[in-house]
Design a protein around this motif. Structure first.
Motif, PDB file in Angstrom:
ATOM      1  N   VAL C 119      38.744  38.036  51.264  1.00 23.07           N
ATOM      2  CA  VAL C 119      38.715  36.670  49.938  1.00 23.07           C
ATOM      3  C   VAL C 119      38.837  37.422  48.964  1.00 23.07           C
ATOM      4  N   ASP C 120      39.459  37.641  47.572  1.00 23.48           N
ATOM      5  CA  ASP C 120      39.160  37.145  46.536  1.00 23.48           C
ATOM      6  C   ASP C 120      38.223  36.051  45.877  1.00 23.48           C
ATOM      7  N   TYR C 121      36.948  35.618  46.037  1.00 22.25           N
ATOM      8  CA  TYR C 121      36.578  34.772  45.079  1.00 22.25           C
ATOM      9  C   TYR C 121      36.498  34.577  44.098  1.00 22.25           C
ATOM     10  N   ASP C 122      35.980  36.649  43.610  1.00 25.37           N
ATOM     11  CA  ASP C 122      36.469  35.777  41.724  1.00 25.37           C
ATOM     12  C   ASP C 122      37.270  36.442  40.472  1.00 25.37           C
ATOM     13  N   SER C 123      38.809  36.035  41.985  1.00 23.99           N
ATOM     14  CA  SER C 123      39.871  35.995  40.554  1.00 23.99           C
ATOM     15  C   SER C 123      39.891  34.060  41.442  1.00 23.99           C
ATOM     16  N   GLN C 124      39.989  33.269  42.702  1.00 21.31           N
ATOM     17  CA  GLN C 124      40.207  33.005  43.435  1.00 21.31           C
ATOM     18  C   GLN C 124      38.893  31.221  42.098  1.00 21.31           C
ATOM     19  N   GLU C 125      37.401  32.158  41.734  1.00 18.07           N
ATOM     20  CA  GLU C 125      37.258  31.076  40.260  1.00 18.07           C
ATOM     21  C   GLU C 125      37.378  31.036  39.434  1.00 18.07           C
ATOM     22  N   GLU C 126      38.029  32.869  39.171  1.00 14.83           N
ATOM     23  CA  GLU C 126      38.513  32.388  38.048  1.00 14.83           C
ATOM     24  C   GLU C 126      39.735  31.301  37.240  1.00 14.83           C
ATOM     25  N   PHE C 127      40.573  31.198  38.271  1.00 15.39           N
ATOM     26  CA  PHE C 127      41.704  30.549  38.300  1.00 15.39           C
ATOM     27  C   PHE C 127      41.566  29.292  38.514  1.00 15.39           C
ATOM     28  N   THR C 128      40.529  28.737  39.642  1.00 12.16           N
ATOM     29  CA  THR C 128      39.531  28.078  39.348  1.00 12.16           C
ATOM     30  C   THR C 128      39.233  27.160  37.730  1.00 12.16           C
ATOM     31  N   ALA C 129      38.269  28.186  37.387  1.00 17.27           N
ATOM     32  CA  ALA C 129      37.406  27.060  36.407  1.00 17.27           C
ATOM     33  C   ALA C 129      39.103  27.406  35.421  1.00 17.27           C
ATOM     34  N   SER C 130      39.939  28.108  34.973  1.00 20.14           N
ATOM     35  CA  SER C 130      40.522  27.954  34.107  1.00 20.14           C
ATOM     36  C   SER C 130      41.427  26.911  34.516  1.00 20.14           C
ATOM     37  N   LEU C 131      41.196  26.337  35.907  1.00 15.77           N
ATOM     38  CA  LEU C 131      42.482  24.792  36.345  1.00 15.77           C
ATOM     39  C   LEU C 131      41.665  23.676  35.575  1.00 15.77           C
ATOM     40  N   MET C 132      40.325  24.012  35.448  1.00 12.42           N
ATOM     41  CA  MET C 132      39.527  22.963  35.594  1.00 12.42           C
ATOM     42  C   MET C 132      39.791  22.845  33.784  1.00 12.42           C
ATOM     43  N   LYS C 133      39.383  23.594  33.362  1.00 13.00           N
ATOM     44  CA  LYS C 133      39.547  23.634  31.728  1.00 13.00           C
ATOM     45  C   LYS C 133      40.510  23.497  31.653  1.00 13.00           C
TER      46      LYS C 133
END
Ligand SMILES: Nc1ncnc2c1ncn2[C@@H]1O[C@H](COP(=O)(O)OP(=O)(O)OP(=O)(O)O)[C@@H](O)[C@H]1O
Ligand SMILES: Nc1ncnc2c1ncn2[C@@H]1O[C@H](COP(=O)(O)OP(=O)(O)OP(=O)(O)O)[C@@H](O)[C@H]1O
Ligand SMILES: [Mg+2]
Ligand SMILES: [Mg+2]
Lengths: 298, 360, 517, 360
Positions: C119-133
């Protein structure tokens, strides 16, 4: 002839044979022998195992009574816990014949044909002392400490062992009759006492477990003595691993019990005293070949 | 992010610390107590011995942890251990008897090992199918299997033991004892096996979608289904894996004893579950780590071996075992609370990648 | 929107019929979804909205009826089927994994994969962060969902659905747990999605929202299609009328109450938060018998905590509470309930209902000792009377009082929770978002109940994030921000602007209110 | 509302029917099979015997059912049975020895019985406190107690059995065997005890606030708390009651055997749990009925006794037992589904954790 009819009509009725779990070859042999003997005599049989659960045995007695058994042959699940059921059976007119283990009450069972565990332990211990050369550190593996025989055997062992100050018991653990537990506990004990010279065990399965652990630790020459006289240990003795064990003539006892049961059913008496102690025989490299399924051919 | 990562690692350590601490205390205690008797509890060989014993519980506990994380439980592992041992033992000792052809086939040990592993996996698979397809409560489904497998283990040999599993050169089936007694670079094979299973377990739990899904199922089965997680399939896989682990243990034990006994493995399920729960796995599912489980297994193992080496009587061993288990967990709870007070970032529930919360 | 009639229908349900044991949820319903538009669906609680959506999303199978996607007939046997065809849904009831963190929740079952199947946690978390932004939330990707308040959880639900960048996005009451500022943010998102040609199906009981963003509106009543038209052509009164069927009297009837003397007095209430800081900071206020005191605030303002403190859930809280002049000593919830407090919790799923119990058992749960003879023996008849009375009074839609509460529609479940607290015969009613997810009619009933209780001399504290309701029903409005009281307004001074302003004290002002009406 | 009342009662019956059916099938099967061997399985005396055996499991299972309904589990019951037996046995056999006063007190049997019941309740209370105050997972808390109690049971007598519990007239402590062997209107005392415990259990579960609270705790502890349910206190009470039931069983068995054996009760917890689950109790809490549990206990009991009377080998007994348990539940599931289609009152009655909302 009427007697004859009575007999034949009685036969075909069931004799209950109740022993501990058959996953121990000792009890299996016992049960098989009794079953075989009874069938030979034309009785139907019900073979049960109480798995050393006194309450389960109690319930199995109930069942036997409810089923109107002719007789109950039992290797019981507790010297005291079995008194109640045997009494109930007696009151219901069903004779009980005890094998291998006695109960702490006389006048209830018709026969108590018991191999003399104490005597057996004594001869086992004597052999052990001899093998040890009367000196050195040793370990005792005890059976399930809530079992009568575990206690008796341990007493018998120490009766002798304690007479030799040069013999030092460095560890005493219960392995609950279990091969696996004996193996693991032996390994741990070896860590604490790498310099032991002998292991004396409460039964053969524990002896097998201990032997396996010792060999794995490269200490195959340590003296191991068991109790029961199972084929596995016989082979091990012949292979020069385990040094000795003590044979209880359980097959013989079982057959004897059935014969007496038959006699009792026919005549109302066995002609033998209630308590009958059969002595145990020491098995070592000298006579191991003659041993098979707990029978030592003469 | 950086900042996060720091919090996390602290969190991580704290998280498992409680079991660590219990383990630490136990080890220190035994080391001191035994040193009086001139025994070095921390000597390499002794540690190896302890680890060898732990391996048995630990391998089972890893499979069990996954099962528990899905919100289930597997009571059949002990019996599967017994049955697999008997099957392997039987194949080595008697070979495969084909009366109709008046012949008996003796397999090479490797074949036997693989057959046994397949068997264990299949039994686990059956567990999984019973639970998912007929939606039987895991407890009851695996309880049934526990009885069934134990029954067949005994029936296989009529209750007898299969002895002398070293095999015979002329039958080309020697080498079985290697699993239990063999060593590689001075380390017992069974420990290597543990390491492999452990590595796989951690990788799956933390790195793979499968792992995520297992946690999701335990966290909220319904949501998992609605989110498109293949709940039934994955649950089944998990039970199959638990069966596989049981088969491994069955083989190891039979190999150690060079004999297969049908009663082997009784009550092992309890030790496995206890190890998992001690390690912080929540029986209500969704929460737990393989790492924690291993520590839990070591707590149990060190305790067991230590008490034996101390020569403590069977009875008191029981009492102490019970007290330690409960104490370890209470201890844990207190720390959880202290943790909760001490640092926000943790109460906020920050987690490491693929790391689960301790408390739901 | 002049040319709406010519808008293309992307998804169409024809003659949908759905029977549940005991209920007919939908009978012969047609539903048109227009491409790139916000298709609004309204109806009373139990009208069948969620059921229809579940059918469109492949969760439930229609008993009969057909579904056409892009005028091609198709059936969805599982949520996956629907998802594969570009349909994703935000469920009315939360569908999150409390044990997983936000980013895992968002990507579950559609993880980003690196080589080696990792699982590519880094890109998942990046995406999530941007979504929350985008959603203007400071929720970290690794925050455990279990540690989020319900409002924040709903944001995650929305994010989860957005992340699937579906062609058709169904939102079943996405704003029920949100307050104005978050709602505004959501609406910005929706506009953006529309701009990208995404089709939205939108369900809400906050009718003014519908007017604001809806393009088409479909009304259901008792499982039947009432009508479908364009939003441009109608107004709020019309919607209410269609939903209720028959003339709807203005529901937000706030009537000034004759205030009795002080029934509740709180002095300097503090509630320390886990870690550091306070969830409730130095809150003091009075409540009069027969008064409805509204509390407004943004998500996270500490309103729930305040009510929880009053009901005795936080023994660690500091401050003094006087009931009719007497200092309250009891610190347990049981004690406070006996004292005459009753709480209607914010989250009916997690805090309000026992899903394994029947409607009746849920209603009586808090009053068993009162109902039982000598507090020991329960007589079915006694319970049944009260329950039946309540079911009637609250006009609860249910197949009977013996039905599992979990089989009720969202709004009806909420009514059960309210009923439970009423059965305890409280003196002071603490209502945390009591109108969340319930339909206009029900709201009307709730308000009239509140008014009636107030007349009977109860003191009522009423927390909501819906300003209109608040202003309509409250005698006084107390505004909180970051745990502290930032303003108290008598009903006549309580302008929407004033409230919002006070609620934003200490926040980076988010409210982009120009977008509205 | 009439309707619903019907729905419910029908529902209730249906809900237990599945176990009934399993029970029915078993009974018929054994009756037929045994009649060939000239044994009447349905003879009053045999039915009494079976019931007497069932009583042991059933009494434990009733306490267990309440525990499971709160969402917990109690693994210590078996050990408490053993320990209580030993304590009672010891008091009768040896009396209370007070060396400092050079005296030994022999109590009247009733005193001993009451002391034992108090002891059992206290142990249960400890379970409850450990679980609620230190919030230890019930599984682990009671597992610990299982080891501890078993240990002390053995320590009490150094592993030996306390024989001859009929007591002695001169010591004024006779009469103990009555519990196990006595009869009232031709029905064994233990059955009467079962009936009493059963009545209490059903009344509490169905007719009292306590019962309702217990269900609420299992269904949603948080909601229960906010509704004023004293979650911790009630949970504790429930474990205490389970301990009480265990003490009763301990007394009955010791009295039946007129001897107290420290290993008594091993693995009884499993039978108790199995009985409860067979009876439809959901291990995720909130769902279950005492009535169902009793039927579950009878399924286990009839199966056990029947197989024994058939003289089936212990190994095959295991297999059959396992198969029947699982089959009974699968059977159940199918009915649940049919029911779900036919009546509302029980939809979701048997959902797994996290799936309660299935139908929301
Ligand atoms: N699983 C179920 N079993 C039985 N009845 C159900 C089930 N799900 C829904 N219902 C019934 O179907 C009807 C429609 O329910 P639905 O949830 O669609 O209403 P809704 O319009 O979403 O109401 P709300 O606005 O409160 O969410 C209700 O009467 C409800 O009781
Ligand atoms: N899990 C948590 N950990 C730390 N702080 C929290 C947590 N949940 C809420 N808070 C804080 O507690 C205070 C109260 O939050 P809460 O959501 O109860 O306010 P609220 O006004 O009730 O919001 P809502 O509109 O959702 O009811 C806020 O400052 C929030 O940031
Ligand atoms: Mg809905
Ligand atoms: Mg709130």
């Amino acid at each position: 002839s009427g007697d004859q009819e009575a007999k034949s009509e009685k036969k075909g009725n069931t004799i209950f044979i109740i022993t501990p779990s058959h996953d121990n070859p000792f009890f299996k042999t016992e049960a098989v022998a009794a079953d075989d003997e009874a069938k030979k005599m034309g009785y139907a049989t019900t073979v049960l195992s109480h798995d050393d659960d006194a309450n389960l045995q109690d319930q199995q007695f109930d069942t036997a009574i409810a089923a109107g058994a002719l007789a109950i042959i039992v290797d019981n699940a507790g010297a005291d816990a079995t008194i109640g059921p045997v009494r109930r059976a007696k009151e219901a007119g069903i004779p009980s014949f005890l094998i291998d283990r006695e109960i702490n009450e006389t006048g209830l069972a018709v026969s108590q044909i018991v191999s003399n565990n104490y005597q057996g332990a004594v001869i086992g211990a004597e052999k052990f002392v001899e093998l040890m050369g009367e000196e050195g550190k040793f370990v005792e593996l005890v059976g399930k400490e809530s079992d009568t025989n575990a206690g008796i055997r341990s007493k018998g062992y120490h009766e002798i062992l304690d007479q030799y100050p040069a013999l030092e018991m460095v560890a005493r653990q219960s392995a609950n009759w279990s091969q696996t537990e004996a193996y693991e506990k032996m390994e741990s004990i070896l860590q604490a006492n790498p310099d032991i010279k002998g292991v004396i065990c409460g039964n053969d399965t524990m002896a097998m477990g201990a032997m396996a652990a010792l060999k794995a630790a490269g200490m195959g020459d340590v003296i191991v003595v068991g109790f029961d006289g199972s084929n596995d240990v016989r082979d091990s003795i012949l292979a020069g691993d385990i040094k000795a064990t003590v044979l209880q003539t359980c097959a013989y006892n079982a057959r004897l019990a059935v014969q007496q049961a038959d006699k009792y059913i026919e005549t109302g008496s066995t002609g033998a005293p209630e308590k009958q102690l059969t002595d145990c025989v020491l098995i070592d490299s000298s006579n191991a070949k003659k041993l098979d399924n707990f029978v030592l051919e003469q | 992010m950086k900042n996060n990562k720091q919090n996390i690692s602290i969190g991580m350590i704290l998280m498992q610390a409680r079991t660590f601490i219990a383990l630490f205390i136990l080890t220190v205690a035994f080391t001191l107590l035994l040193s009086n008797r001139g025994i070095n509890f921390l000597s390499p060989i002794n540690l190896l011995t302890v680890t060898k014993h732990v391996a048995i519980t630990a391998i089972l506990a890893i499979g069990m942890t996954f099962v528990i994380i899905t919100g289930g439980i597997d009571l059949s592992v002990g019996s599967i251990v017994g049955l697999c041992g008997m099957i392997a033992g039987g194949l080595i000792h008697e070979g495969l008897n084909l009366p109709m052809f008046h012949m008996t086939i003796y397999y090479h040990v490797w074949v036997i090992i693989i057959l046994t592993l397949i068997l264990g996996t299949l039994i686990g698979l059956v567990n999984g199918l019973v639970i998912t397809r007929f939606n039987v409560a895991p407890f009851i489904g695996t309880l049934g299997m526990m009885y069934i497998a134990r029954g067949f283990a005994n029936i296989r040999s009529g209750g007898a033991t299969f002895p002398n599993l070293q095999g015979q050169a002329r039958l080309g089936n020697t080498g079985f004892p290697f699993l239990g007694a063999g060593k590689i670079i001075g380390i017992p094979v069974s420990i290597w096996i543990l390491i492999i299973v452990l590595a796989i377990g951690i990788y799956v739990a933390k790195k793979t979608p499968l792992g995520r899904h297992i946690y999701a199922i335990g966290g909220n089965a319904r949501a998992a289904r609605l989110s498109g997680v293949k709940v039934k399939r994955i649950t089944t896989i998990v039970y199959a894996f638990s069966g596989f682990c049981s088969a491994i243990v069955g083989l190891i034990i039979a190999s150690q004893l060079v004999a297969a006994h049908p009663a082997t493995g009784e009550t092992y399920e309890m030790s496995a579950i206890a190890a998992a729960v001690l390690g912080g796995t929540s029986l209500s599912g969704g929460i737990g780590t393989i790492g924690g489980t291993i520590i839990g297994a070591f707590v149990m193992g060190v305790l067991g071996d230590g008490l034996v080496m101390m020569g403590v009587s069977e009875f008191w061993q029981n009492v102490i075992k019970g007290v330690v288990i409960v104490a370890a967990v209470i201890f844990d709870q207190m720390q959880q609370q202290m943790k909760a007070r001490s640092s926000v970032s943790l109460t906020g529930g920050e987690t490491k990648k693929g790391e689960e919360a301790e408390i739901a | 929107m002049a040319k709406q009639e010519r808008d293309e229908i992307i998804l169409q349900a024809k003659g949908i019929y759905k029977k549940y044991p005991g209920t007919i949820a939908l009978s012969n319903v047609d539903f048109n979804v227009y491409r790139g538009k916000v298709n609004v669906l309204v109806g009373e609680n139990g009208a069948g909205k969620s059921t229809l959506m579940k059918i469109l999303a492949g969760v439930e199978q229609p008993s009969s009826g057909e579904i056409f996607l892009k005028s091609e007939q198709c059936r969805f046997f599982s949520p996956n089927d629907a998802a594969d065809r570009g349909i994703s849904i935000i469920y009315q009831e939360m569908n999150l994994f409390p044990n997983l963190n936000v980013s895992d929740n968002i990507f579950i079952a559609r993880e980003k994969i690196k080589k080696g199947g990792r699982v590519d946690y880094d890109s998942q978390e990046e995406f999530t962060a941007s979504l929350m932004k985008k959603l203007k939330q400071d929720i970290g990707p690794r925050v455990l969902v279990s540690s989020l308040r319900i409002g924040q959880q709903q944001i995650v639900e929305i994010a989860k659905a957005l992340a699937q960048n579906a062609e058709i996005l169904i939102m079943d009451e996405p704003t029920s747990a949100l307050s104005t500022s978050e709602v505004d943010i959501l609406f910005e998102m929706i506009d953006e999605l529309k701009a990208h040609g995404v089709t939205i199906v939108y369900i809400s009981h906050r009718l003014e929202e519908l007017l604001q963003i809806g393009d088409y509106i479909t009304v259901l009543r008792d499982g039947r299609l009432v009508t479908e038209t364009t939003m441009a052509s109608i107004d709020l009164q019309w919607i209410v009328k269609q939903m209720v069927g028959g003339e709807a009297d203005e529901i937000f009837t706030g009537e000034a109450h004759a205030l009795g003397d002080t029934i509740l007095e709180c002095k300097h209430i503090y509630l320390p938060r886990e870690g550091e800081g306070y969830s409730v900071r130095d809150v003091s206020f009075e409540l009069h018998a027969g008064e409805i005191l509204g509390i407004y605030g943004l998500v996270g303002a500490g309103r729930s905590e305040l009510l929880e403190t009053l009901i005795g859930e936080h023994p660690e809280a500091a401050g003094e509470v006087y009931l009719k002049g007497e200092k309250i000593v009891s610190s347990t919830i049981t004690g406070r309930i006996r004292d005459g407090f009753a709480l209607i919790p914010e989250d009916r799923q997690r805090e309000g209902l026992v899903p394994t119990m029947s409607v009746a058992d849920n209603m009586t749960l808090a009053s068993l000792f009162r109902l039982a003879i000598r507090g020991i023996h329960l007589r079915k008849r006694d319970e049944q009377e009260e329950v039946d009375h309540l079911i009637h009074e609250m006009s609860l839609k249910t197949a009977g009082s013996a039905v599992l509460v979990s089989s009720l529609s969202g709004g009806n479940q909420q009514k059960v929770v309210i009923g439970k607290s009423l059965l305890t015969q409280p003196q002071i009613l603490l209502m945390d978002e009591p109108t969340r997810g319930i339909d206009v009619a029900a709201k009307g009933e709730v308000f009239s109940i509140m008014n009636r209780l107030a007349k009977q001399g109860l003191g009522i504290i009423f927390v909501t994030s819906e300003i209109r309701e608040l202003r309509a029903i409250s005698d006084r409005i107390l505004v909180m921000s970051k745990g502290a009281v930032t303003g108290v307004f008598p009903r006549e001074e309580a302008s929407e602007e004033a409230l919002v302003e006070a609620s934003a004290v200490g926040h980076i002002t988010t409210a982009v209110r120009e977008g509205r009406n």
